[in-house]
Write a protein that holds these residues in place. Structure first.
Motif, PDB file in Angstrom:
ATOM      1  N   PRO A   1      90.662  65.771  41.491  1.00 34.28           N
ATOM      2  CA  PRO A   1      92.243  66.766  42.708  1.00 34.28           C
ATOM      3  C   PRO A   1      92.348  66.599  40.407  1.00 34.28           C
ATOM      4  O   PRO A   1      92.854  65.547  40.339  1.00 34.28           O
ATOM      5  CB  PRO A   1      92.503  65.439  43.269  1.00 34.28           C
ATOM      6  CG  PRO A   1      91.644  64.458  43.219  1.00 34.28           C
ATOM      7  CD  PRO A   1      90.456  64.507  42.871  1.00 34.28           C
ATOM      8  N   CYS A   2      93.581  67.941  40.546  1.00 36.08           N
ATOM      9  CA  CYS A   2      94.044  67.956  39.287  1.00 36.08           C
ATOM     10  C   CYS A   2      95.735  68.166  40.208  1.00 36.08           C
ATOM     11  O   CYS A   2      96.517  68.612  38.750  1.00 36.08           O
ATOM     12  CB  CYS A   2      93.645  69.435  38.830  1.00 36.08           C
ATOM     13  SG  CYS A   2      93.780  71.052  40.087  1.00 36.08           S
ATOM     14  N   GLY A   3      96.160  67.744  41.181  1.00 36.87           N
ATOM     15  CA  GLY A   3      97.221  67.679  41.400  1.00 36.87           C
ATOM     16  C   GLY A   3      97.945  69.820  41.936  1.00 36.87           C
ATOM     17  O   GLY A   3      96.957  70.320  42.448  1.00 36.87           O
ATOM     18  N   ASP A   4      98.549  69.698  42.339  1.00 38.25           N
ATOM     19  CA  ASP A   4      99.650  70.731  43.147  1.00 38.25           C
ATOM     20  C   ASP A   4      99.195  72.337  41.782  1.00 38.25           C
ATOM     21  O   ASP A   4      99.636  71.754  40.598  1.00 38.25           O
ATOM     22  CB  ASP A   4     100.885  71.098  43.120  1.00 38.25           C
ATOM     23  CG  ASP A   4     101.330  69.979  44.060  1.00 38.25           C
ATOM     24  OD1 ASP A   4     100.390  68.834  44.937  1.00 38.25           O
ATOM     25  OD2 ASP A   4     102.946  69.245  43.590  1.00 38.25           O
ATOM     26  N   ARG A   5      98.892  73.142  42.292  1.00 44.58           N
ATOM     27  CA  ARG A   5      98.058  74.136  41.497  1.00 44.58           C
ATOM     28  C   ARG A   5      99.359  75.572  42.108  1.00 44.58           C
ATOM     29  O   ARG A   5      99.850  75.466  43.422  1.00 44.58           O
ATOM     30  CB  ARG A   5      96.561  75.330  42.857  1.00 44.58           C
ATOM     31  CG  ARG A   5      96.638  76.498  41.895  1.00 44.58           C
ATOM     32  CD  ARG A   5      95.542  77.015  42.317  1.00 44.58           C
ATOM     33  NE  ARG A   5      95.098  78.250  41.778  1.00 44.58           N
ATOM     34  CZ  ARG A   5      95.281  79.143  40.339  1.00 44.58           C
ATOM     35  NH1 ARG A   5      94.855  78.008  39.331  1.00 44.58           N
ATOM     36  NH2 ARG A   5      95.335  80.221  40.747  1.00 44.58           N
ATOM     37  N   ARG A   6      99.793  75.668  40.815  1.00 44.62           N
ATOM     38  CA  ARG A   6     101.165  76.913  40.906  1.00 44.62           C
ATOM     39  C   ARG A   6     100.727  77.306  39.753  1.00 44.62           C
ATOM     40  O   ARG A   6     101.656  77.648  38.679  1.00 44.62           O
ATOM     41  CB  ARG A   6     102.379  75.712  40.261  1.00 44.62           C
ATOM     42  CG  ARG A   6     102.883  74.534  41.395  1.00 44.62           C
ATOM     43  CD  ARG A   6     103.817  74.255  40.957  1.00 44.62           C
ATOM     44  NE  ARG A   6     104.062  72.760  41.588  1.00 44.62           N
ATOM     45  CZ  ARG A   6     104.688  71.715  41.163  1.00 44.62           C
ATOM     46  NH1 ARG A   6     106.456  72.268  40.054  1.00 44.62           N
ATOM     47  NH2 ARG A   6     105.520  70.623  42.103  1.00 44.62           N
ATOM     48  N   PRO A   7      99.985  78.659  39.782  1.00 43.40           N
ATOM     49  CA  PRO A   7      99.477  79.432  38.942  1.00 43.40           C
ATOM     50  C   PRO A   7     100.707  80.624  38.681  1.00 43.40           C
ATOM     51  O   PRO A   7     101.886  80.793  39.519  1.00 43.40           O
ATOM     52  CB  PRO A   7      98.812  80.295  39.702  1.00 43.40           C
ATOM     53  CG  PRO A   7      98.606  80.649  41.442  1.00 43.40           C
ATOM     54  CD  PRO A   7      99.179  78.878  41.753  1.00 43.40           C
ATOM     55  N   MET A   8     100.841  80.499  37.368  1.00 41.88           N
ATOM     56  CA  MET A   8     102.402  80.924  36.651  1.00 41.88           C
ATOM     57  C   MET A   8     102.332  82.959  36.557  1.00 41.88           C
ATOM     58  O   MET A   8     101.132  83.001  37.268  1.00 41.88           O
ATOM     59  CB  MET A   8     101.869  80.994  35.369  1.00 41.88           C
ATOM     60  CG  MET A   8     101.147  81.465  34.263  1.00 41.88           C
ATOM     61  SD  MET A   8     100.515  81.546  32.613  1.00 41.88           S
ATOM     62  CE  MET A   8     100.772  79.738  32.095  1.00 41.88           C
ATOM     63  N   LYS A   9     103.394  83.281  37.323  1.00 40.17           N
ATOM     64  CA  LYS A   9     103.372  84.263  37.233  1.00 40.17           C
ATOM     65  C   LYS A   9     102.539  85.795  36.039  1.00 40.17           C
ATOM     66  O   LYS A   9     102.553  84.951  35.179  1.00 40.17           O
ATOM     67  CB  LYS A   9     104.606  85.108  37.337  1.00 40.17           C
ATOM     68  CG  LYS A   9     105.597  84.189  38.516  1.00 40.17           C
ATOM     69  CD  LYS A   9     106.953  84.750  38.204  1.00 40.17           C
ATOM     70  CE  LYS A   9     107.621  83.554  39.238  1.00 40.17           C
ATOM     71  NZ  LYS A   9     107.698  82.117  38.299  1.00 40.17           N
ATOM     72  N   TRP A  10     102.022  86.948  36.201  1.00 44.46           N
ATOM     73  CA  TRP A  10     101.678  87.776  35.351  1.00 44.46           C
ATOM     74  C   TRP A  10     102.517  88.172  34.178  1.00 44.46           C
ATOM     75  O   TRP A  10     102.262  87.986  33.702  1.00 44.46           O
ATOM     76  CB  TRP A  10     100.945  88.831  36.111  1.00 44.46           C
ATOM     77  CG  TRP A  10      99.624  88.974  36.713  1.00 44.46           C
ATOM     78  CD1 TRP A  10      99.512  88.398  37.884  1.00 44.46           C
ATOM     79  CD2 TRP A  10      98.038  87.797  35.887  1.00 44.46           C
ATOM     80  NE1 TRP A  10      98.275  88.189  38.523  1.00 44.46           N
ATOM     81  CE2 TRP A  10      97.499  87.844  37.642  1.00 44.46           C
ATOM     82  CE3 TRP A  10      97.850  88.228  34.859  1.00 44.46           C
ATOM     83  CZ2 TRP A  10      96.038  87.506  36.727  1.00 44.46           C
ATOM     84  CZ3 TRP A  10      96.763  88.093  34.707  1.00 44.46           C
ATOM     85  CH2 TRP A  10      95.937  87.525  35.863  1.00 44.46           C
ATOM     86  N   ARG A  11     103.709  88.388  34.756  1.00 43.45           N
ATOM     87  CA  ARG A  11     104.933  88.418  33.340  1.00 43.45           C
ATOM     88  C   ARG A  11     104.970  87.379  32.584  1.00 43.45           C
ATOM     89  O   ARG A  11     105.450  87.520  31.480  1.00 43.45           O
ATOM     90  CB  ARG A  11     106.257  88.394  33.870  1.00 43.45           C
ATOM     91  CG  ARG A  11     107.539  87.840  35.025  1.00 43.45           C
ATOM     92  CD  ARG A  11     108.121  88.131  35.703  1.00 43.45           C
ATOM     93  NE  ARG A  11     109.192  86.923  36.297  1.00 43.45           N
ATOM     94  CZ  ARG A  11     109.683  86.934  36.957  1.00 43.45           C
ATOM     95  NH1 ARG A  11     109.472  88.614  38.066  1.00 43.45           N
ATOM     96  NH2 ARG A  11     110.491  86.040  37.824  1.00 43.45           N
ATOM     97  N   THR A  12     104.847  85.566  33.252  1.00 48.00           N
ATOM     98  CA  THR A  12     104.721  84.780  32.045  1.00 48.00           C
ATOM     99  C   THR A  12     103.049  85.078  31.333  1.00 48.00           C
ATOM    100  O   THR A  12     102.750  84.735  30.846  1.00 48.00           O
ATOM    101  CB  THR A  12     104.463  83.664  33.120  1.00 48.00           C
ATOM    102  OG1 THR A  12     105.185  83.151  34.159  1.00 48.00           O
ATOM    103  CG2 THR A  12     104.707  82.032  32.249  1.00 48.00           C
ATOM    104  N   VAL A  13     101.540  85.529  31.965  1.00 45.54           N
ATOM    105  CA  VAL A  13     100.704  85.880  31.243  1.00 45.54           C
ATOM    106  C   VAL A  13     101.429  86.577  30.233  1.00 45.54           C
ATOM    107  O   VAL A  13     101.053  86.741  28.901  1.00 45.54           O
ATOM    108  CB  VAL A  13     100.292  86.157  31.909  1.00 45.54           C
ATOM    109  CG1 VAL A  13      98.379  86.890  31.214  1.00 45.54           C
ATOM    110  CG2 VAL A  13      99.500  84.888  33.004  1.00 45.54           C
ATOM    111  N   TRP A  14     102.312  87.586  30.338  1.00 45.71           N
ATOM    112  CA  TRP A  14     102.087  88.906  29.575  1.00 45.71           C
ATOM    113  C   TRP A  14     103.232  87.792  27.641  1.00 45.71           C
ATOM    114  O   TRP A  14     102.912  88.453  26.592  1.00 45.71           O
ATOM    115  CB  TRP A  14     103.476  90.038  29.701  1.00 45.71           C
ATOM    116  CG  TRP A  14     103.485  90.648  28.894  1.00 45.71           C
ATOM    117  CD1 TRP A  14     104.736  91.709  28.895  1.00 45.71           C
ATOM    118  CD2 TRP A  14     102.783  92.178  27.904  1.00 45.71           C
ATOM    119  NE1 TRP A  14     105.034  92.637  28.406  1.00 45.71           N
ATOM    120  CE2 TRP A  14     104.437  92.181  27.066  1.00 45.71           C
ATOM    121  CE3 TRP A  14     101.421  91.322  27.578  1.00 45.71           C
ATOM    122  CZ2 TRP A  14     103.008  93.566  25.979  1.00 45.71           C
ATOM    123  CZ3 TRP A  14     100.662  91.963  26.755  1.00 45.71           C
ATOM    124  CH2 TRP A  14     101.822  93.494  26.314  1.00 45.71           C
TER     125      TRP A  14
END
Length: 290
Positions: free
Chosen positions: A266-279
Motif C-alpha cells: 500500500p502507498c497510502g491515499d491516492r490524490r492525483p494532481m490536477k493537470w494544471r499542476t502538471v503544466w
C-alpha cells in the motif's frame, strides 16, 4: 513571523548537534525555538531551553520530522515557519532566519524554501543538492518543484492544508511527495542560494537501505500523486536512468526489489494532481515524468 526548528538525531553526533543548535541560537531577530527529536535513541545533552522528544523506535526521517512539527502544536500552528535541519549541518550565516521571515512575508504564495547546502571545507555544493534539472550554477536562486529535506523552511499553513511528510516513506522522496501536494494546492517553492547550510559532502548510497527505498518510494510517489497516464511514463524514465547509471549487481538487485515492493504494498491515499499542476511543473522546468 515566529520560527521553530526541528532537528532529528540518532544520538551519534553530539558535537555536530551542539554546533548546529549554537548556529540557530546566533540567528538575528526573534529567537528560533528548537525541538530535537531522538529518533529511537536518547537525545544527547542540549542547551537549556531546547525542547526534546525521545521516540521509543526509529520512525524514519519523515516520521521523526512530523513528530517535531507536532511539538509546536497540531501541524505546527504555534509557529509560522518551521525549519528542518540535519543534525550534522550548520547554519553558515546569522541572518538566515531573518531572510526566511522576509521571503515568506513578501510572497504570500511562497510555501517552502530550499536552502543551499555547501561543504564547509570547500564551499562546494553537490549537484544533487540543487533541486532542479539545470543544476550547473548552485548560486542561482529560482523557483523549483521540490526541496531538500534537511535544509529548508516550510510555512506551517502548508502543513495544515496538505498534511505533513509521508511517514511510511521512512527515507527518500518524502520531500517531493510534500512538494507536489503543496504545488497542487497553489503554493510555490523557492531555492535560495543565500540561505546556506554547511554540511559535509556525503554519498547518499552510504545508507544500507538507499537503493531499495529510492526505488520503492519512487513507485509510491507516482502511484500517490500522478494522473494515471503519467505513472508508467514517469517510472519508465526513472528505470531507464537507473540502468544508464550502471549500478553494481547488489545495488541493482536491491533496486529491483524495492521497485517490486512499490507496486505490491500500500502507498497510502491516492490524490492525483490536477493537470494544471502538471503544466505548472512543466513551466517550472521539471515536468513530472522525470
Amino acid at each position: 513571523m515566529r520560527i521553530g526548528a526541528v532537528v532529528i538525531t540518532m544520538g551519534n553526533r553530539p558535537d555536530e548537534l551542539r554546533s548546529l543548535i549554537d548556529s540557530v541560537a546566533r540567528q538575528e531577530g526573534d529567537p528560533v525555538d528548537v525541538v530535537v527529536v531522538g529518533n529511537g535513541s536518547p537525545v544527547p545533552e542540549v542547551p537549556k531551553g531546547v525542547r526534546t522528544v525521545e521516540l521509543p523506535e526509529n520512525l524514519g526521517i519523515p516520521g521523526g520530522r512530523n513528530v517535531g512539527v507536532e511539538a509546536f502544536g497540531p501541524a505546527g500552528r504555534d509557529v509560522d515557519i518551521v525549519l528542518f535541519l540535519d543534525d550534522d549541518g550548520l547554519l553558515a550565516r546569522s541572518d538566515t532566519a531573518e531572510l526566511c521571515r522576509a521571503a515568506f512575508t513578501a510572497d504570500p504564495r511562497l510555501g517552502i524554501v530550499s536552502f543551499r547546502i555547501a561543504d564547509p571545507a570547500t564551499g562546494v555544493t553537490q549537484r544533487r543538492h540543487v533541486p532542479r534539472l539545470r543544476a550547473d550554477d548552485p548560486l542561482r536562486s529560482s523557483r523549483v518543484t521540490t526541496f531538500l529535506g534537511g535544509a529548508c523552511a516550510v510555512r506551517t499553513r502548508v502543513l495544515e492544508q496538505v498534511g505533513g511528510l509521508p511517514d511510511a516513506f521512512f527515507y527518500a522522496h518524502e520531500e517531493t511527495d510534500l512538494a507536489w501536494r503543496a504545488l497542487d494546492a497553489g503554493w510555490m517553492i523557492d531555492y535560495r542560494s543565500d540561505m546556506v547550510l554547511h554540511h559535509p559532502t556525503t554519498d547518499p548510497s552510504r545508507h544500507g537501505v538507499y537503493h531499495r527505498m529510492v526505488a520503492r518510494n519512487r513507485v509510491w510517489l507516482a502511484r500517490r500523486n500522478l494522473p494515471a497516464p503519467l505513472v508508467p511514463v514517469y517510472l519508465a524514465v526513472w528505470a531507464l536512468l537507473t540502468l544508464v547509471r550502471r549500478p553494481t549487481r547488489p545495488a541493482l538487485k536491491a533496486w529491483l526489489g524495492g521497485f517490486r515492493e512499490g507496486w505490491t504494498t500500500p502507498c497510502g491515499d491516492r490524490r492525483p494532481m490536477k493537470w494544471r499542476t502538471v503544466w505548472r511543473l512543466t513551466r517550472l522546468g521539471r515536468p513530472p515524468v522525470i
